[in-house]
Design a protein around this motif. Sequence first.
Motif, PDB file in Angstrom:
ATOM      1  N   TYR A  37      24.880  13.366  69.935  1.00  0.00           N
ATOM      2  CA  TYR A  37      25.113  14.074  71.196  1.00  0.00           C
ATOM      3  C   TYR A  37      26.478  13.763  71.801  1.00  0.00           C
ATOM      4  O   TYR A  37      27.207  14.663  72.228  1.00  0.00           O
ATOM      5  CB  TYR A  37      24.004  13.714  72.191  1.00  0.00           C
ATOM      6  CG  TYR A  37      24.081  14.476  73.497  1.00  0.00           C
ATOM      7  CD1 TYR A  37      23.524  15.748  73.623  1.00  0.00           C
ATOM      8  CD2 TYR A  37      24.704  13.931  74.617  1.00  0.00           C
ATOM      9  CE1 TYR A  37      23.586  16.454  74.816  1.00  0.00           C
ATOM     10  CE2 TYR A  37      24.770  14.625  75.820  1.00  0.00           C
ATOM     11  CZ  TYR A  37      24.207  15.885  75.911  1.00  0.00           C
ATOM     12  OH  TYR A  37      24.289  16.577  77.094  1.00  0.00           O
ATOM     13  N   ARG A  38      26.875  12.493  71.813  1.00  0.00           N
ATOM     14  CA  ARG A  38      28.154  12.089  72.426  1.00  0.00           C
ATOM     15  C   ARG A  38      29.357  12.553  71.608  1.00  0.00           C
ATOM     16  O   ARG A  38      30.470  12.611  72.114  1.00  0.00           O
ATOM     17  CB  ARG A  38      28.206  10.565  72.573  1.00  0.00           C
ATOM     18  CG  ARG A  38      27.227  10.002  73.583  1.00  0.00           C
ATOM     19  CD  ARG A  38      27.882   9.868  74.952  1.00  0.00           C
ATOM     20  NE  ARG A  38      27.049   9.077  75.824  1.00  0.00           N
ATOM     21  CZ  ARG A  38      27.240   7.788  76.072  1.00  0.00           C
ATOM     22  NH1 ARG A  38      28.267   7.146  75.526  1.00  0.00           N
ATOM     23  NH2 ARG A  38      26.422   7.133  76.871  1.00  0.00           N
ATOM     24  N   ASN A  39      29.144  12.857  70.328  1.00  0.00           N
ATOM     25  CA  ASN A  39      30.245  13.298  69.476  1.00  0.00           C
ATOM     26  C   ASN A  39      30.545  14.780  69.631  1.00  0.00           C
ATOM     27  O   ASN A  39      31.542  15.278  69.121  1.00  0.00           O
ATOM     28  CB  ASN A  39      29.927  13.021  68.005  1.00  0.00           C
ATOM     29  CG  ASN A  39      29.706  11.549  67.723  1.00  0.00           C
ATOM     30  OD1 ASN A  39      30.244  10.694  68.411  1.00  0.00           O
ATOM     31  ND2 ASN A  39      28.897  11.251  66.718  1.00  0.00           N
ATOM     32  N   TYR A  60      27.712  11.581  80.673  1.00  0.00           N
ATOM     33  CA  TYR A  60      28.147  12.209  79.421  1.00  0.00           C
ATOM     34  C   TYR A  60      27.347  13.467  79.097  1.00  0.00           C
ATOM     35  O   TYR A  60      27.302  13.908  77.958  1.00  0.00           O
ATOM     36  CB  TYR A  60      28.069  11.200  78.281  1.00  0.00           C
ATOM     37  CG  TYR A  60      29.094  10.105  78.429  1.00  0.00           C
ATOM     38  CD1 TYR A  60      30.427  10.336  78.119  1.00  0.00           C
ATOM     39  CD2 TYR A  60      28.740   8.856  78.931  1.00  0.00           C
ATOM     40  CE1 TYR A  60      31.388   9.345  78.283  1.00  0.00           C
ATOM     41  CE2 TYR A  60      29.684   7.855  79.111  1.00  0.00           C
ATOM     42  CZ  TYR A  60      31.009   8.111  78.776  1.00  0.00           C
ATOM     43  OH  TYR A  60      31.952   7.126  78.958  1.00  0.00           O
ATOM     44  N   ARG A  61      26.747  14.044  80.121  1.00  0.00           N
ATOM     45  CA  ARG A  61      25.988  15.280  79.958  1.00  0.00           C
ATOM     46  C   ARG A  61      26.933  16.422  79.585  1.00  0.00           C
ATOM     47  O   ARG A  61      28.027  16.542  80.130  1.00  0.00           O
ATOM     48  CB  ARG A  61      25.294  15.598  81.287  1.00  0.00           C
ATOM     49  CG  ARG A  61      24.467  16.855  81.340  1.00  0.00           C
ATOM     50  CD  ARG A  61      23.918  16.971  82.760  1.00  0.00           C
ATOM     51  NE  ARG A  61      23.020  18.090  82.958  1.00  0.00           N
ATOM     52  CZ  ARG A  61      23.396  19.278  83.387  1.00  0.00           C
ATOM     53  NH1 ARG A  61      24.674  19.492  83.644  1.00  0.00           N
ATOM     54  NH2 ARG A  61      22.503  20.246  83.569  1.00  0.00           N
ATOM     55  N   HIS A  62      26.511  17.260  78.649  1.00  0.00           N
ATOM     56  CA  HIS A  62      27.314  18.414  78.263  1.00  0.00           C
ATOM     57  C   HIS A  62      27.417  19.409  79.413  1.00  0.00           C
ATOM     58  O   HIS A  62      26.509  19.502  80.250  1.00  0.00           O
ATOM     59  CB  HIS A  62      26.675  19.123  77.057  1.00  0.00           C
ATOM     60  CG  HIS A  62      26.762  18.360  75.783  1.00  0.00           C
ATOM     61  ND1 HIS A  62      26.205  18.810  74.597  1.00  0.00           N
ATOM     62  CD2 HIS A  62      27.329  17.163  75.482  1.00  0.00           C
ATOM     63  CE1 HIS A  62      26.439  17.929  73.646  1.00  0.00           C
ATOM     64  NE2 HIS A  62      27.110  16.921  74.147  1.00  0.00           N
ATOM     65  N   ARG A  83      34.350  10.970  84.679  1.00  0.00           N
ATOM     66  CA  ARG A  83      33.309  10.194  83.998  1.00  0.00           C
ATOM     67  C   ARG A  83      33.508   8.690  84.256  1.00  0.00           C
ATOM     68  O   ARG A  83      32.544   7.964  84.502  1.00  0.00           O
ATOM     69  CB  ARG A  83      33.314  10.496  82.501  1.00  0.00           C
ATOM     70  CG  ARG A  83      32.815  11.899  82.163  1.00  0.00           C
ATOM     71  CD  ARG A  83      32.489  12.045  80.694  1.00  0.00           C
ATOM     72  NE  ARG A  83      31.698  13.236  80.462  1.00  0.00           N
ATOM     73  CZ  ARG A  83      32.182  14.386  79.975  1.00  0.00           C
ATOM     74  NH1 ARG A  83      33.460  14.471  79.665  1.00  0.00           N
ATOM     75  NH2 ARG A  83      31.391  15.427  79.790  1.00  0.00           N
ATOM     76  N   ASP A 112      37.765  13.322  82.044  1.00  0.00           N
ATOM     77  CA  ASP A 112      37.470  11.985  81.531  1.00  0.00           C
ATOM     78  C   ASP A 112      37.545  10.946  82.643  1.00  0.00           C
ATOM     79  O   ASP A 112      36.799   9.955  82.635  1.00  0.00           O
ATOM     80  CB  ASP A 112      38.418  11.624  80.384  1.00  0.00           C
ATOM     81  CG  ASP A 112      39.880  11.690  80.782  1.00  0.00           C
ATOM     82  OD1 ASP A 112      40.250  12.572  81.577  1.00  0.00           O
ATOM     83  OD2 ASP A 112      40.660  10.854  80.305  1.00  0.00           O
ATOM     84  N   ARG A 162      20.288  13.940  70.114  1.00  0.00           N
ATOM     85  CA  ARG A 162      20.278  12.577  70.668  1.00  0.00           C
ATOM     86  C   ARG A 162      19.621  11.602  69.696  1.00  0.00           C
ATOM     87  O   ARG A 162      20.103  10.484  69.501  1.00  0.00           O
ATOM     88  CB  ARG A 162      19.557  12.565  72.013  1.00  0.00           C
ATOM     89  CG  ARG A 162      20.338  13.241  73.151  1.00  0.00           C
ATOM     90  CD  ARG A 162      19.688  12.984  74.499  1.00  0.00           C
ATOM     91  NE  ARG A 162      20.494  13.509  75.596  1.00  0.00           N
ATOM     92  CZ  ARG A 162      20.288  14.686  76.177  1.00  0.00           C
ATOM     93  NH1 ARG A 162      19.279  15.460  75.766  1.00  0.00           N
ATOM     94  NH2 ARG A 162      21.064  15.096  77.162  1.00  0.00           N
ATOM     95  N   SER A 196      24.750   6.463  82.287  1.00  0.00           N
ATOM     96  CA  SER A 196      25.634   7.107  81.314  1.00  0.00           C
ATOM     97  C   SER A 196      25.086   8.443  80.824  1.00  0.00           C
ATOM     98  O   SER A 196      25.849   9.351  80.478  1.00  0.00           O
ATOM     99  CB  SER A 196      25.875   6.172  80.125  1.00  0.00           C
ATOM    100  OG  SER A 196      24.656   5.857  79.466  1.00  0.00           O
ATOM    101  N   GLU A 197      23.766   8.604  80.793  1.00  0.00           N
ATOM    102  CA  GLU A 197      23.190   9.867  80.332  1.00  0.00           C
ATOM    103  C   GLU A 197      23.631  11.025  81.217  1.00  0.00           C
ATOM    104  O   GLU A 197      23.876  12.134  80.745  1.00  0.00           O
ATOM    105  CB  GLU A 197      21.659   9.780  80.322  1.00  0.00           C
ATOM    106  CG  GLU A 197      21.001  11.019  79.734  1.00  0.00           C
ATOM    107  CD  GLU A 197      19.488  10.893  79.661  1.00  0.00           C
ATOM    108  OE1 GLU A 197      18.819  11.921  79.445  1.00  0.00           O
ATOM    109  OE2 GLU A 197      18.983   9.759  79.815  1.00  0.00           O
TER     110      GLU A 197
END
Length: 517
Positions: free
Chosen positions: A433-435, A391-393, A377, A374, A428, A387-388
């Motif tokens: 996606y962020r969750n 926060y990429r998986h 990030r 974290d 997305r 940010s994309e």
Amino acid sequence: MEDSFTTGHELIVILDFGSQYTHLIARRLRECNVYCELHHFNLPLSDIKELNPSGIVLSGGPASVYEEGSPHAAKGIFELGVPVLGICYGLQEMANALGGEVLPGEKKEYGHADIQTSNTYDLFDGIQSEFGVWMSHGDKLSLLPDGFCDIATTDNTEHAAVADVKRKLYGLQFHPEVTHTQFGTNILANFVTKICGCKCDWSMSDFLTEAKGAIRTMVGDGMVIGAVSGGVDSTVAAVLMKEAIGDQFHAFLVDNGVLRKNEATEVMERLASRCGVNLKLVDASEIFLQKLKGVTDPEKKRKIIGNTFIECFEKEASQLKANFLLQGTLYPDVIESTSHKGPSATIKTHHNVGGLPAHMKLKLIEPLRFLFKDEVRKLGLELGIESESIYRHPFPGPGLAIRILGEVTANRLKALREADKIFLEELRSAGLYRNIGQAFAALLPVKAVGVMGDKRTYEEVIVLRAVKTTDFMTADWFDLPTPLLRKISSRVVNEIRGVNRVTYDITSKPPGTIEWE
């Protein structure tokens, strides 16, 4: 002893006695904007003095303090005049060292317990007097050392929290660092602010400034090389190096043929064009796919991809007279190491680089070595990375090769790339996606009967996987809305030739793993 990485900032030293939760203590303290470092339990007293900590935390651990060979902190640590917080085994170590008594409990206490505190003490300031905590211990205090008093109890534990206020020595039998303990972060925050007197002024902006300075000092007029994948860690590390030393950093993106759709192009656009990283694309896709031909065993796939990557990287690197190799190592990767000492600890010789040939006599530079995911990030956002990307998986090193169960072929790669694209695109679009901690599609090594256009089909099966997790050590499947699953399934079978069935994986970790191979 090297200088501290946080010159000018308060430092909390955590001595690790082997608890599975020790890294969580560091995470919680960082959340309080206080810098902390993990060290081995027997860190010499002289080293502790040199670190000049504002406070010391003794972690939990599996041993018993009264047994021969059990771990003990350096003698004199409680006479330094520095506030100390002992957690579980750390409490017992403190009591044992100061003349108290620790004995085996009549029964192990594991799990939830209700605690009653005396919240007149700073440690529990602003916290309600009764709340739930997480216990995990077999031993317990039977006699307090002189100067200590009880400040919390449970039905089974008389000395659930103790304090010697005059000497600023505190102990907790429960674990405040785990999420199961209510107000755990508040307790730790009270320790560092009200007892240690920390200003909580450590920020990612400070880290960025100090890291760039440390990198410039280490590299001098030398050259750094590194491989990037487009993932969060390598992206942040690469942009940080570029900000610190500019074109003295040479990065390589090796296209191994099992990347996602358009990934190599997108990484080049993001890192080279928009972030200004000196980045070269090495297209080795045909070499990788040829070596993977006919291979179905997942471990063989991993080894082939890993070894071939090293060969390709080495070939490119040999053309440059580099001095250093960049690696995106994070703090969890080195959490059990004793080398948490300062900027010079971010350099190691080549033999510590996983799999790199010994003749590549490069020193290792790891600028993210002291950060959790974290925090990486946050650093990326501080560097101005979009940010994309931040926060990429996570995406595995072997890429789609381990998401294609069975042989990797051009047609199967094409099908999986399209399915993966559709899945992530719809997540997305739905704002989910962020969750989700990680989401992907996999292609199974089976075929299924179907009916399409009034004709019988016998085609391949796509499985979708989405999990929620905080540490990736455990995970639970993400409960996607049924209408969204229906839409994704419809798109996959209608848009991808050769696929007639879609399933959704509802297995948690454990017993399953996040990836399929």
